[in-house]
Design an enzyme around this catalytic site. Structure first.
Site, PDB file in Angstrom:
ATOM      1  N   GLY A 291      54.343  36.363  78.848  1.00  0.00           N
ATOM      2  CA  GLY A 291      54.091  34.958  78.017  1.00  0.00           C
ATOM      3  C   GLY A 291      53.101  34.130  79.167  1.00  0.00           C
ATOM      4  O   GLY A 291      51.745  34.271  79.621  1.00  0.00           O
ATOM      5  N   SER A 292      52.955  32.771  79.186  1.00  0.00           N
ATOM      6  CA  SER A 292      51.308  32.174  79.954  1.00  0.00           C
ATOM      7  C   SER A 292      51.253  31.994  81.483  1.00  0.00           C
ATOM      8  O   SER A 292      50.372  31.664  81.923  1.00  0.00           O
ATOM      9  CB  SER A 292      51.521  30.703  79.660  1.00  0.00           C
ATOM     10  OG  SER A 292      51.903  30.269  77.742  1.00  0.00           O
TER      11      SER A 292
END
Length: 583
Positions: A291-292
């Site tokens: 993810g981020s």
């Protein structure tokens, strides 16, 4: 008269004497033959019946933490064995033996009978020496004891995934017990003894070969930080209803592993009921789409390309964008125009995609590889996966964009901790080591100036406007990044299954610790990295910084914050105290 006349006592005496002399000569000759001519043959025959070479057990090397505290030790035990050929001559004693061994008689009888043509069979292993002595004291023919060693792990499931365990023969099976098995394993000795007809040792003849104990191993693990990480991860899983999780803490300058824990865990001292799921060291054997947290490395490529600065502005309105193929990527809300630093602060997927659009696929891929993604960490930990980072040549526009914000690749928690440690280490990527003092030289993967810019931007993520406010540690500057990714399921992504990720560095002015927290499938309304994983970082680092005597970034501000915190607690205690009622 003639017979009596021929009788001569002297002649008879001479004949008898001759016969006796001949017999004596024969006996002397035979004795000389036995003791001189055939001495070696008969000595070998006698030795074969009574002289034995027996092994001398030796202990496995001790494993300690970085401060010398024992983490794995070998304790002496006794194992009961039997000579079936001798024991089966006394079947009336099998019931007594079975009771002493706590084994059903039919099981014992079958085990011995199946090996009736052998001279050795184990009956019970790794018994308390007192129990074994009581069994051999029964005097059952063909039953003996043998000294062995059993591995003991004082910290149980707290250290289970790092250390692994040994089998009944004291050979490493998993973890560092397996990785360093050759170093830890001692060399058995040999001793020549004389046994009587009952198999008892009556004389030690000589030492054939001395036993050599295994080498000790001092790990980089700090048992105190390990326990902190274990306690807080377990607490987080209980609070969030998550299914599993991992925490890795690295020493930034050296790449040494200070802690590595997973949940669920198991007790290596008694593995009854421990399934393969609980024994898996998820920090190195499980991968996750990060993810981020990947945005940090996408922005590193952007800064290195020279097309952006931390203050460069990117328009993320209207808060979503559509990738080729019709897939829509959204931000949490419409953030409008953000600086490059703001993309990290607000964790904007749209911003990361727009930055990625300005980069070549080869440069983007090369940056990820330089930070060790898609590669093993160099730790040589058994079963470590390298993750998945496909070649840039296979990327289409959608793959290139999705990788920029953390989808379409997979990494281990250890790889994440290592990559962020490189940012905190002025751009130098270290090989991971579990051995104290085992650090290498490392490799410079980005310019130190770019690493410094990334650190400044990552600090804003833990600030009041960022997504990781719960990672803040009183008195210390913290840099880090949150990530929340959907779990893959059935060729797509599950609607309500997430991985909550946070990777942080502290103190930000001169990072000492890098810590990655990955928690799988938290339940409830709050499931993101900032809500689920960042608090684990906060609690573990708060204790670790104190234990390792790491000074605050701002000592005066720290004292002031401490005083204010104590005053607030005093006011809360006074407000909660019962008041006296006037008569």
């Amino acid at each position: 008269m003639s017979g009596r006349a021929n009788y001569s006592p002297r002649r008879r005496l001479m004949v008898v004497g001759g016969i006796l002399g001949t017999c004596c000569a024969v006996l002397v000759a035979r004795a000389a033959h036995l003791q001189v001519v055939s001495e070696e043959f008969y000595q070998r025959q006698g030795d074969a019946r009574f002289l034995r070479e027996i092994p001398i057990a030796t202990s496995r090397g001790m494993i300690t933490d970085r401060n010398g505290e024992p983490l794995a030790v070998s304790s002496p035990v006794e194992s009961i064995w039997a000579n079936p050929q001798e024991l089966l001559l006394h079947p009336d004693r099998l019931g007594e033996l079975a009771e002493a061994l706590s084994i059903p008689r039919d099981v014992l009888t079958r085990r011995v009978s199946e090996r009736a043509d052998k001279e050795f069979v184990y009956l019970r292993r790794h018994l308390n020496p007192d129990v074994a002595e009581a069994i051999t004291a029964l005097g059952i023919p063909g039953v003996y004891s043998q000294r062995e060693f059993r591995r003991f792990y004082p910290y149980g499931e707290v250290m289970a995934h790092v250390l692994g365990f040994t089998n009944i023969d004291d050979k490493g099976q998993e973890g560092l017990e397996l990785a360093f098995n050759h170093h830890l394993t001692g060399k058995e000795g040999k001793q020549r003894v004389i046994r009587d007809r009952r198999g008892r040792i009556v004389e030690n003849v000589d030492l054939v070969e001395a036993a050599e104990p295994g080498g000790d191993l001092m790990l980089s693990i700090d048992r105190r930080i390990q326990y902190l990480a274990y306690r807080e991860l377990k607490s987080a899983l209980v609070e969030t209803g998550a299914t599993s999780g991992s925490v890795v803490v690295l020493d930034v300058p050296t790449g040494e592993v200070l802690a590595m824990v997973n949940q669920p865990s198991y007790n290596p001292n008694s593995r009854v009921g421990a399934d393969a799921e609980s024994r898996r060291n998820r920090a190195v054997t499980d991968v996750v789409e990060p993810g981020s947290v990947m945005k940090t490395f996408t922005l590193a490529a952007a800064l290195e390309a020279g097309k952006f600065t931390p203050a460069s502005l990117i328009n993320t309105a209207p808060g979503y964008t559509t990738l080729p193929g019709g897939y829509t990527v959204k931000d949490f809300r419409n953030y409008g125009t953000l600086s490059l630093a703001g993309i990290l602060t607000k964790s904007s997927n749209v911003g990361a995609i727009k930055v990625s659009n300005e980069l070549s696929a080869d440069h983007q891929y090369d940056m990820y590889r330089r930070f060790g993604l898609g590669q093993r960490s160099g730790s040589d930990f058994p079963g470590e996966l390298q993750g998945v980072l496909t070649s840039a040549a296979t990327w289409g526009p959608t793959e290139k964009a999705s990788i920029s914000y953390g989808y379409g690749l997979s990494v281990t928690p250890l790889q994440l901790a290592r990559a962020y440690a490189a940012v905190g280490n002025h751009g130098r990527l270290m090989e991971v080591t579990f051995v104290k003092g085992g650090a290498g030289e490392g490799t410079q993967v980005i310019d130190p100036a770019i690493a410094g810019q990334l650190m400044d931007m990552l600090e804003t993520v833990v600030g009041p406007d960022g997504t990781a406010r719960r990672a803040a540690v009183l008195g210390y500057r913290v840099a880090g990044k949150t990530g929340t990714s959907r779990k893959a399921s059935g060729g797509g992504y599950a609607a309500n299954r997430y991985a909550a990720v946070f990777v942080g560095l502290v103190p930000a002015t001169n990072p000492r610790f890098a810590m990655a927290v990955v928690i799988h499938e938290p339940q409830g309304l709050e499931y993101g990295g900032g809500a689920v994983s960042a608090p684990v970082f906060h609690r573990v680092m708060e204790g670790a910084l104190r234990l390792m005597d790491v000074p605050p970034d701002d000592i005066e501000g720290w004292y002031a914050a401490q005083a204010a915190n104590q005053a607030r607690q005093a006011r809360q205690a006074a407000a909660a105290a019962p008041r006296e009622v006037a008569p």
